[in-house]
Scaffold this motif. Structure first.
Motif, PDB file in Angstrom:
ATOM      1  N   PRO A  30       2.757  20.816 -10.010  1.00  0.00           N
ATOM      2  CA  PRO A  30       3.344  19.930  -8.989  1.00  0.00           C
ATOM      3  C   PRO A  30       2.298  19.085  -8.275  1.00  0.00           C
ATOM      4  O   PRO A  30       2.635  18.035  -7.727  1.00  0.00           O
ATOM      5  CB  PRO A  30       4.011  20.911  -8.014  1.00  0.00           C
ATOM      6  N   ASP A  31       1.036  19.533  -8.284  1.00  0.00           N
ATOM      7  CA  ASP A  31       0.000  18.755  -7.600  1.00  0.00           C
ATOM      8  C   ASP A  31      -0.078  17.319  -8.106  1.00  0.00           C
ATOM      9  O   ASP A  31      -0.525  16.426  -7.388  1.00  0.00           O
ATOM     10  CB  ASP A  31      -1.374  19.418  -7.798  1.00  0.00           C
ATOM     11  N   LEU A  32       0.354  17.107  -9.346  1.00  0.00           N
ATOM     12  CA  LEU A  32       0.321  15.749  -9.902  1.00  0.00           C
ATOM     13  C   LEU A  32       1.235  14.814  -9.124  1.00  0.00           C
ATOM     14  O   LEU A  32       1.106  13.592  -9.219  1.00  0.00           O
ATOM     15  CB  LEU A  32       0.765  15.767 -11.369  1.00  0.00           C
ATOM     16  N   LEU A  33       2.189  15.379  -8.375  1.00  0.00           N
ATOM     17  CA  LEU A  33       3.112  14.547  -7.594  1.00  0.00           C
ATOM     18  C   LEU A  33       2.707  14.491  -6.136  1.00  0.00           C
ATOM     19  O   LEU A  33       3.279  13.745  -5.356  1.00  0.00           O
ATOM     20  CB  LEU A  33       4.530  15.111  -7.690  1.00  0.00           C
ATOM     21  N   GLY A  34       1.741  15.317  -5.784  1.00  0.00           N
ATOM     22  CA  GLY A  34       1.457  15.535  -4.369  1.00  0.00           C
ATOM     23  C   GLY A  34       0.715  14.373  -3.729  1.00  0.00           C
ATOM     24  O   GLY A  34       0.196  13.492  -4.407  1.00  0.00           O
ATOM     25  N   TRP A  35       0.672  14.385  -2.439  1.00  0.00           N
ATOM     26  CA  TRP A  35       0.104  13.238  -1.739  1.00  0.00           C
ATOM     27  C   TRP A  35      -1.411  13.249  -1.776  1.00  0.00           C
ATOM     28  O   TRP A  35      -2.041  12.208  -1.661  1.00  0.00           O
ATOM     29  CB  TRP A  35       0.640  13.161  -0.315  1.00  0.00           C
TER      30      TRP A  35
ATOM     31  N   ALA B 144       6.006  11.980 -12.484  1.00  0.00           N
ATOM     32  CA  ALA B 144       7.296  11.885 -13.174  1.00  0.00           C
ATOM     33  C   ALA B 144       7.065  11.671 -14.668  1.00  0.00           C
ATOM     34  O   ALA B 144       7.731  12.293 -15.512  1.00  0.00           O
ATOM     35  CB  ALA B 144       8.117  10.740 -12.585  1.00  0.00           C
ATOM     36  N   GLY B 145       6.117  10.816 -15.011  1.00  0.00           N
ATOM     37  CA  GLY B 145       5.807  10.594 -16.416  1.00  0.00           C
ATOM     38  C   GLY B 145       5.259  11.851 -17.075  1.00  0.00           C
ATOM     39  O   GLY B 145       5.659  12.216 -18.193  1.00  0.00           O
ATOM     40  N   ALA B 146       4.361  12.520 -16.376  1.00  0.00           N
ATOM     41  CA  ALA B 146       3.758  13.738 -16.929  1.00  0.00           C
ATOM     42  C   ALA B 146       4.819  14.808 -17.161  1.00  0.00           C
ATOM     43  O   ALA B 146       4.852  15.453 -18.218  1.00  0.00           O
ATOM     44  CB  ALA B 146       2.670  14.249 -15.978  1.00  0.00           C
ATOM     45  N   TYR B 147       5.692  14.987 -16.168  1.00  0.00           N
ATOM     46  CA  TYR B 147       6.733  16.014 -16.301  1.00  0.00           C
ATOM     47  C   TYR B 147       7.764  15.633 -17.368  1.00  0.00           C
ATOM     48  O   TYR B 147       8.343  16.505 -18.016  1.00  0.00           O
ATOM     49  CB  TYR B 147       7.422  16.274 -14.957  1.00  0.00           C
ATOM     50  N   THR B 148       8.020  14.338 -17.519  1.00  0.00           N
ATOM     51  CA  THR B 148       8.964  13.924 -18.557  1.00  0.00           C
ATOM     52  C   THR B 148       8.470  14.376 -19.934  1.00  0.00           C
ATOM     53  O   THR B 148       9.229  14.952 -20.723  1.00  0.00           O
ATOM     54  CB  THR B 148       9.136  12.391 -18.541  1.00  0.00           C
ATOM     55  N   VAL B 149       7.193  14.145 -20.207  1.00  0.00           N
ATOM     56  CA  VAL B 149       6.637  14.567 -21.490  1.00  0.00           C
ATOM     57  C   VAL B 149       6.646  16.095 -21.608  1.00  0.00           C
ATOM     58  O   VAL B 149       7.019  16.659 -22.644  1.00  0.00           O
ATOM     59  CB  VAL B 149       5.212  14.019 -21.675  1.00  0.00           C
TER      60      VAL B 149
ATOM     61  N   VAL C 217       0.847  -1.186   0.000  1.00  0.00           N
ATOM     62  CA  VAL C 217       0.000   0.000   0.000  1.00  0.00           C
ATOM     63  C   VAL C 217       0.881   1.232   0.000  1.00  0.00           C
ATOM     64  O   VAL C 217       1.647   1.461   0.916  1.00  0.00           O
ATOM     65  CB  VAL C 217      -0.928   0.027   1.224  1.00  0.00           C
ATOM     66  N   SER C 218       0.753   2.005  -1.055  1.00  0.00           N
ATOM     67  CA  SER C 218       1.610   3.173  -1.218  1.00  0.00           C
ATOM     68  C   SER C 218       0.776   4.438  -1.154  1.00  0.00           C
ATOM     69  O   SER C 218      -0.319   4.498  -1.698  1.00  0.00           O
ATOM     70  CB  SER C 218       2.323   3.097  -2.572  1.00  0.00           C
ATOM     71  N   LEU C 219       1.303   5.429  -0.473  1.00  0.00           N
ATOM     72  CA  LEU C 219       0.641   6.734  -0.472  1.00  0.00           C
ATOM     73  C   LEU C 219       1.431   7.716  -1.322  1.00  0.00           C
ATOM     74  O   LEU C 219       1.232   8.920  -1.219  1.00  0.00           O
ATOM     75  CB  LEU C 219       0.499   7.273   0.952  1.00  0.00           C
ATOM     76  N   GLY C 220       2.323   7.205  -2.134  1.00  0.00           N
ATOM     77  CA  GLY C 220       3.133   8.098  -2.947  1.00  0.00           C
ATOM     78  C   GLY C 220       3.136   7.693  -4.406  1.00  0.00           C
ATOM     79  O   GLY C 220       4.066   8.004  -5.141  1.00  0.00           O
TER      80      GLY C 220
ATOM     81  N   LEU D  87       5.199   7.987   0.831  1.00  0.00           N
ATOM     82  CA  LEU D  87       4.631   9.329   0.951  1.00  0.00           C
ATOM     83  C   LEU D  87       5.731  10.383   0.937  1.00  0.00           C
ATOM     84  O   LEU D  87       5.664  11.377   0.195  1.00  0.00           O
ATOM     85  CB  LEU D  87       3.837   9.408   2.261  1.00  0.00           C
ATOM     86  N   ALA D  88       6.758  10.141   1.753  1.00  0.00           N
ATOM     87  CA  ALA D  88       7.851  11.113   1.831  1.00  0.00           C
ATOM     88  C   ALA D  88       8.579  11.227   0.491  1.00  0.00           C
ATOM     89  O   ALA D  88       8.950  12.316   0.058  1.00  0.00           O
ATOM     90  CB  ALA D  88       8.829  10.707   2.937  1.00  0.00           C
ATOM     91  N   PHE D  89       8.740  10.098  -0.182  1.00  0.00           N
ATOM     92  CA  PHE D  89       9.419  10.093  -1.470  1.00  0.00           C
ATOM     93  C   PHE D  89       8.676  10.964  -2.486  1.00  0.00           C
ATOM     94  O   PHE D  89       9.272  11.819  -3.159  1.00  0.00           O
ATOM     95  CB  PHE D  89       9.531   8.653  -1.978  1.00  0.00           C
ATOM     96  N   ALA D  90       7.357  10.751  -2.572  1.00  0.00           N
ATOM     97  CA  ALA D  90       6.558  11.555  -3.509  1.00  0.00           C
ATOM     98  C   ALA D  90       6.624  13.025  -3.134  1.00  0.00           C
ATOM     99  O   ALA D  90       6.682  13.911  -3.995  1.00  0.00           O
ATOM    100  CB  ALA D  90       5.104  11.077  -3.504  1.00  0.00           C
ATOM    101  N   GLN D  91       6.649  13.272  -1.829  1.00  0.00           N
ATOM    102  CA  GLN D  91       6.665  14.656  -1.369  1.00  0.00           C
ATOM    103  C   GLN D  91       7.968  15.347  -1.765  1.00  0.00           C
ATOM    104  O   GLN D  91       7.989  16.534  -2.038  1.00  0.00           O
ATOM    105  CB  GLN D  91       6.472  14.662   0.152  1.00  0.00           C
ATOM    106  N   VAL D  92       9.044  14.583  -1.797  1.00  0.00           N
ATOM    107  CA  VAL D  92      10.320  15.159  -2.227  1.00  0.00           C
ATOM    108  C   VAL D  92      10.262  15.538  -3.704  1.00  0.00           C
ATOM    109  O   VAL D  92      10.669  16.646  -4.096  1.00  0.00           O
ATOM    110  CB  VAL D  92      11.473  14.167  -1.986  1.00  0.00           C
ATOM    111  N   LEU D  93       9.721  14.652  -4.534  1.00  0.00           N
ATOM    112  CA  LEU D  93       9.592  14.984  -5.955  1.00  0.00           C
ATOM    113  C   LEU D  93       8.695  16.207  -6.118  1.00  0.00           C
ATOM    114  O   LEU D  93       8.946  17.082  -6.949  1.00  0.00           O
ATOM    115  CB  LEU D  93       9.017  13.794  -6.727  1.00  0.00           C
ATOM    116  N   PHE D  94       7.627  16.246  -5.304  1.00  0.00           N
ATOM    117  CA  PHE D  94       6.745  17.411  -5.316  1.00  0.00           C
ATOM    118  C   PHE D  94       7.541  18.681  -5.019  1.00  0.00           C
ATOM    119  O   PHE D  94       7.436  19.674  -5.722  1.00  0.00           O
ATOM    120  CB  PHE D  94       5.636  17.215  -4.265  1.00  0.00           C
TER     121      PHE D  94
END
Lengths: 289, 342
Positions: free
Chosen positions: B236-241, B69-74, B59-62, B119-126
């Motif tokens: 950035p919301d696309l990466l947010g929790w 990451a995919g969206a920003y890559t494009v 179960v991931s919250l991130g 969660l923390a990982f996604a928040q860092v990318l955010f």
């Protein structure tokens, strides 16, 4: 680097750390004891601040607002635990998800009641002055926050190591079934701890109000930081929350001051580094697999 | 049906689904096509999260980290490269790589620790997307300058985008279906049900988990890439929790332990959001209530409810044959997700 500037930053970091300690300790103990990651815990923090905001607006003084907010959070915590979480004991994932849905709901309720704007609490008049120490001026209010945090730590130390309830909680963190088998009403202990944790989150919210301000979605951001504190410090211990809170608070404040573009990343790296060395956090014991 | 035997790909069901995607625009009003297009994109995202929750017990919250990451890559590469295949492949690769590296680090932790780390990982990318203003536009986000082109001209019309996303959704569904019913997919499920047993049987459980996590990350990155083409704007919301959480809601409301469940949940979520936000701005409140309702209901998502209703219906008609026709996937997954103790 100017030394007095550093001293001011240290105090700011300590203040922030103490606020994080107040919110994280409840999160940590609830997690350690009940296995629940209470994702609504950050929202408790913010609701506490908003309740105090309304009570202050009605003309009460800061202390009254603080007490009312803490009581309100204890009631809210009891309600959440009794009505929602109680139904799904034994289903830890379900409990995590419940509190998560609740966080969404409460954040929207805040918007309905208090609006979407950034608000802040006034610094209580009694401590709204500056203190000069060795040529550096500190806002007295921040010293008060640090003092309250330290008192809370002492209180928790006393509760944990010198009282029966502390012994029960310590035992409960280790082995819930065993405690229940000793004839102790575990559900009552759970409710009490949950309510106490919520009240402490409220305390953090009110004390943080004059420093951090508040806005409806703040609970989510505070939650992320306090989760980091909990992971960093280790589960179920007030010591972990205390040391973790101070560490994260310091790193956040110094990060913002000297590496503004990297602040959250630094905190995360700190957590990752600690976990690589100690997978169960600084004060957590590795679970006996 | 034994526990570990996943079903083969249900081709009649796939054909029905394809027909639905093909014919749906005929029945929809104009604005409905845009909503359906968004649903396909989100359904891919939700399926990828449903894969790791329902089939691997992670179960991931991130999970938004990989989508974003995919969206920003494009969005970022699209300023230099226009080839759709290259851009989408890059998005999938970046997301899968992130998933692989972060998964390898985080799998030491389980349960709630894992939740927090993701969660923390996604928040860092955010935070990175938020603070790298010169590159990403910071909180304002950035426009996407490319248009999808599969080699026969640019696809820009509403209906064209609809069929592109609908086709992508079908392809993802079939591929994931094949994976889930493959031997490797069954091993993954076995790990979820009893990791120690699988270890004792000699499986390297870590690499199976890492593989499925990487796969899910790549699929989420694919969804993110499609989102860039659909929305033409990324923030950035696309990466947010909160976004990760919405995906989690889609999965739970739709039904865990099934592939189509999360897709149904995505459709439900987006329709409710559009419908409710028409009347009130507090749609999160309504979604939260619905979410709590489904969690309290126990292991049910919409798909499980439908399954139960179907079973009752067919049982009352002909008590003998009840298991044969039901198109929905294997059920014990949700059950075992609760049995498992960390």
């Amino acid at each position: 680097m100017d030394l007095s500037a550093v001293a001011v930053q240290v105090l700011a970091g300590l203040t922030y750390g103490m606020l994080l300690f107040m919110i994280s300790v409840g999160l940590s103990v609830i997690f350690g004891l009940m296995g629940i990651v209470n994702l609504a815990h950050g929202v408790f923090f913010v609701v506490g601040a908003y309740v105090a905001f309304s009570v202050l607006g009605a003309g009460a003084n800061f202390l009254v607002a603080l007490v009312v907010a803490m009581l309100a959070m204890a009631v809210l915590g009891t309600f959440v635990e009794r009505v929602l979480l109680f139904r799904s004991y034994g289903d830890e994932l379900g409990q995590v998800l419940l509190t998560f849905g609740l966080a969404f709901i409460i954040a929207d309720i805040i918007k309905m009641i208090w609006g979407n704007r950034l608000q802040s609490l006034p610094t209580p008049a009694l401590v709204d002055f500056s203190v000069s120490l060795g040529g550096v001026t500190f806002p007295a209010y921040r010293l008060v926050v640090v003092l309250v945090g330290c008192l809370l730590a002492v209180l928790l130390w006393y509760l944990e190591s010198r009282t029966r309830i502390g012994a029960i909680i310590r035992a409960g963190v280790d082995d819930r079934q065993m405690v229940a088998a000793l004839g102790i009403n575990v559900t009552l202990v759970f409710t009490g701890v949950f309510a106490f944790g919520a009240a402490l989150a409220g305390l953090g919210g009110v004390l943080g109000g004059p420093v951090l301000g508040m806005y409806p979605d703040m609970g989510f951001e505070i939650l992320v930081l306090s989760l980091i504190v909990v992971v960093l410090g280790g589960l179920g211990t007030w010591k972990g929350a205390f040391v973790g809170g101070i560490l994260v608070g310091m790193v956040e404040i110094f990060g913002q001051a000297y590496f503004p573009s990297l602040s959250l990343v630094i905190v995360f790296l700190l957590m990752a580094g600690v976990l690589l060395v100690r997978p169960a956090g600084l004060f957590g014991r590795s679970p006996a697999a | 049906m034994t526990r570990l035997s996943g079903r083969r790909v249900p081709w009649p069901g796939v054909a029905a689904l394809a027909l639905l995607v093909l014919l749906l625009p005929l029945a929809l009003p104009g604005f409905g096509i845009g909503i359906a297009t968004e649903i396909y994109v989100m359904a891919i995202f939700a399926m990828s999260l449903g894969l790791i929750i329902g089939y691997a017990g992670l179960v991931s919250l991130g999970h938004a980290a990989f989508f974003g990451a995919g969206a920003y890559t494009v969005a970022l590469l699209g300023e230099r490269i226009s080839n759709t295949y290259v851009l989408v492949a890059a998005a999938v690769a970046v997301a899968a790589l992130l998933a692989c590296v972060s998964g390898a680090l985080f799998f030491r932790s389980t349960g709630a620790y894992f939740l927090m780390l993701t969660l923390a990982f996604a928040q860092v990318l955010f935070a990175v997307a938020f603070q790298a203003e010169s590159v990403t536009g910071g909180s304002d986000g950035m426009g996407v300058a490319v248009v999808p082109d599969l080699g026969f001209g640019e696809i820009s019309g509403e209906l064209g985008l609809y069929y592109l996303m609908g086709g992508a959704f079908l392809v993802c569904y079939v591929l994931l279906r094949i994976f889930v019913s493959s031997p490797a997919g069954r091993v993954v499920k076995g790990i979820m049900e009893n990791e120690l047993r699988m270890k004792a049987l000699g499986y390297n459980t870590f690499s199976y988990k890492l593989f499925v996590y990487t796969l899910a990350g790549g699929v989420a990155g694919f969804a993110g890439a499609l989102y860039s083409y659909f929305n033409l704007y990324v923030t950035p919301d696309l990466l947010g929790w909160v976004f990760s959480g919405q995906a989690l809601i889609m999965v739970i409301v739709g039904g865990t332990g099934t592939l189509l469940g999360p897709a149904v949940g995505a459709a439900f979520f987006i329709i409710v959001r559009n419908y409710v936000s028409f009347y009130t701005e507090y749609w999160a409140f309504i979604m939260g209530l619905i979410f709590i309702f489904f969690v309290l209901l126990g292991r049910g998502g919409i798909v499980h409810l439908l399954q139960a209703a179907w079973r009752r219906l067919s049982a009352s008609r002909s008590p003998r044959r009840d298991e044969e026709e039901e198109p929905a996937p294997e059920e014990p997954a949700a059950e075992s997700a609760r049995e498992r103790t960390p």
